[in-house]
Write an enzyme that holds these catalytic residues in place. Structure first.
Site, PDB file in Angstrom:
ATOM      1  CE  LYS A   1     -10.027  -0.199   2.588  1.00 19.87           C
ATOM      2  NZ  LYS A   1      -9.681   0.513   1.406  1.00 19.87           N
TER       3      LYS A   1
ATOM      4  CD1 TRP B   1      -2.707   1.553   0.535  1.00 18.92           C
ATOM      5  CD2 TRP B   1      -2.091   1.768   2.678  1.00 18.92           C
ATOM      6  NE1 TRP B   1      -3.494   2.525   1.113  1.00 18.92           N
ATOM      7  CE2 TRP B   1      -3.134   2.675   2.426  1.00 18.92           C
ATOM      8  CE3 TRP B   1      -1.554   1.724   3.964  1.00 18.92           C
ATOM      9  CZ2 TRP B   1      -3.644   3.539   3.409  1.00 18.92           C
ATOM     10  CZ3 TRP B   1      -2.058   2.567   4.935  1.00 18.92           C
ATOM     11  CH2 TRP B   1      -3.081   3.460   4.654  1.00 18.92           C
TER      12      TRP B   1
ATOM     13  CG  ASP C   1      -2.020  -2.473   7.478  1.00 20.44           C
ATOM     14  OD1 ASP C   1      -3.037  -2.283   8.165  1.00 20.44           O
ATOM     15  OD2 ASP C   1      -1.734  -1.768   6.487  1.00 20.44           O
TER      16      ASP C   1
END
Ligand SMILES: Cc1ncc(COP(=O)(O)O)c(C=O)c1O
Length: 412
Positions: free
Chosen positions: A257, A140, A221
């Site tokens: 999300k 990311w 993460d």
């Protein structure tokens, strides 16, 4: 302050964020068949944002709660939320939770958890050499900025193998073996962004062995729990396995999300300590850092998630909503694969489309082909060939497959 300072004439102009730039270009485009595969946010089959039914229900309950007020939360966040969030990721049976060795601090979504985790390590990790974090290549994009901001230098470890469009497992392992003892490795807990390529459970076991052998630290993460397999527990299995093995670790958790709460900024940082005493010390320092940055986290989203996590029937309903999102994405993968292989006979192997998991897929096309898709077909995607499967639906998937087919065959 001198006049020249106040005019800000020496401030360099920063480039816009590439994902948000892509979204703006998509918005400005008036081509009727345009497709946005850039942004990592779930869309329904009509390309609309989806407010999860369970979130609507929880919002109604909250608004009708006569005891609701708008007081400050504690510095470390809403206690019911942080403890339920810890159980969700580490498992209700977690020894670390039972023994009081876990510190959980509510953060500004997953980005805030990454930042607070990075800041904490920067100040308090027992660095043997320079402050460095090993990031998967690719990762990311924001990870780079987050760690640089707190004085930790990002370096890459091999992850994606362009030849197989899969995991470069041996490269990953040898990097764990050769990194200086006590290095910090960032690991995507599931649904790796941007590749959609995750280690298998046997590979996670070998990764844990290598991390333990070299005394490395695992910086997990977890932004997509539930999105990889549709199952919250299955998607937490790497984190839980590492915790059971006693790997020194922290976990950044986002509800953007999986609860569709992007703008509410609901997240949590969990640091697992060796003892309760260590956890108490860590908590005291995280509180000091949090106080100077945001004083206290926002309450609304945390109250919503806390309701959903602690009410058995809302929790079941949330799991069904997650299944709805995950299954729609999986069906888009299958349909794209079918169109490319069975109908269009697009050159190349496209099995990775169904083998990869989560919201993203690395198509394997090159930057020039990506540009051609944007300019020639009004299909918006990042230059690395990543597509968000959530941007595909039954109305636009054929158009996308045909556009991709043309680009792969050498031109629109
Ligand atoms: C790998 C990864 N980590 C963290 C985040 C943080 O997201 P948020 O701050 O919206 O929770 C994202 C979002 O795209 C991500 O992909």
């Amino acid at each position: 302050m001198s006049a020249s300072t106040a005019s800000w004439s020496s401030v360099p102009l920063a480039p816009p964020d590439s994902i948000f730039k892509l979204s703006a270009a998509y918005k400005a485009d008036d081509y009727p068949q345009k497709v946005n595969l850039g942004v990592g946010a779930y869309r329904d089959d009509n390309n609309k944002p989806w407010v999860l039914p369970v979130v609507k229900k929880a919002t109604g309950l909250l608004l009708n709660d006569p005891s609701l007020d708008h007081e400050y939360l504690p510095i470390t966040g809403l206690p019911e939320f942080t403890s339920a969030a810890a159980k969700l990721i580490l498992g209700a049976e977690s020894a670390a939770i039972r023994e009081g060795r876990t510190v959980s601090v509510q953060t500004i979504s997953g980005t805030g958890a990454n930042h607070l985790g990075a800041l904490f390590l920067s100040r308090f990790y027992n660095w043997n050499g320079p402050k460095q974090i090993y990031l998967s290549d690719p990762t990311w994009a924001n990870h780079y900025a987050i760690f640089k901001n707190v004085g930790i230098e990002p370096i890459n470890y091999p992850y994606y193998d362009a030849k197989t469009i899969g995991l470069n497992f041996n490269g990953f392992l040898s990097s764990l073996d050769s990194a200086p003892e006590g290095s910090v490795f960032l690991l995507h807990a599931c649904a790796h962004n941007p590749t959609g390529v995750d280690p298998t459970s046997e590979q996670w076991e070998k990764l844990a062995d290598a991390i333990m052998k070299r005394n490395h630290f695992a910086f997990f993460d977890c932004a997509y729990q539930g999105f990889a397999s549709g199952d919250l527990d299955r998607d937490a299995s790497a984190v839980r396995y590492f915790e059971q093995r006693g790997v020194p670790m922290l976990v950044c958790q986002s509800f953007a999300k999986n609860a569709g709460l992007y703008g509410e900024r609901v997240g949590c940082l969990h640091v697992v300590g060796a003892t309760k005493d260590a956890a108490d010390r860590v908590k005291s320092q995280l509180s000091v850092l949090q106080r100077s940055e945001i004083s206290n986290p926002p309450s609304h989203g945390a109250r919503l998630v806390s309701l959903i996590l602690t009410d058995a029937s809302l929790f079941e309903e949330w799991k069904r909503d997650i299944q709805t999102m995950a299954q729609r994405i999986i069906s888009m993968r299958k349909e794209l694969h079918r169109l490319l292989t069975e109908e269009l006979h697009t050159p190349g192997n496209w099995d990775h489309i169904v083998n990869q998991i989560g919201m993203f897929s690395f198509t394997g096309i090159n930057p020039a082909q990506c540009e051609e898709l944007v300019k020639g077909a009004h299909v918006y995607l990042t230059g690395n060939g990543r597509i968000s499967m959530a941007g595909l639906n039954t109305h636009n998937i054929r158009y996308f497959a045909e556009s991709l087919d043309k680009v792969v065959r050498g031109g629109m």
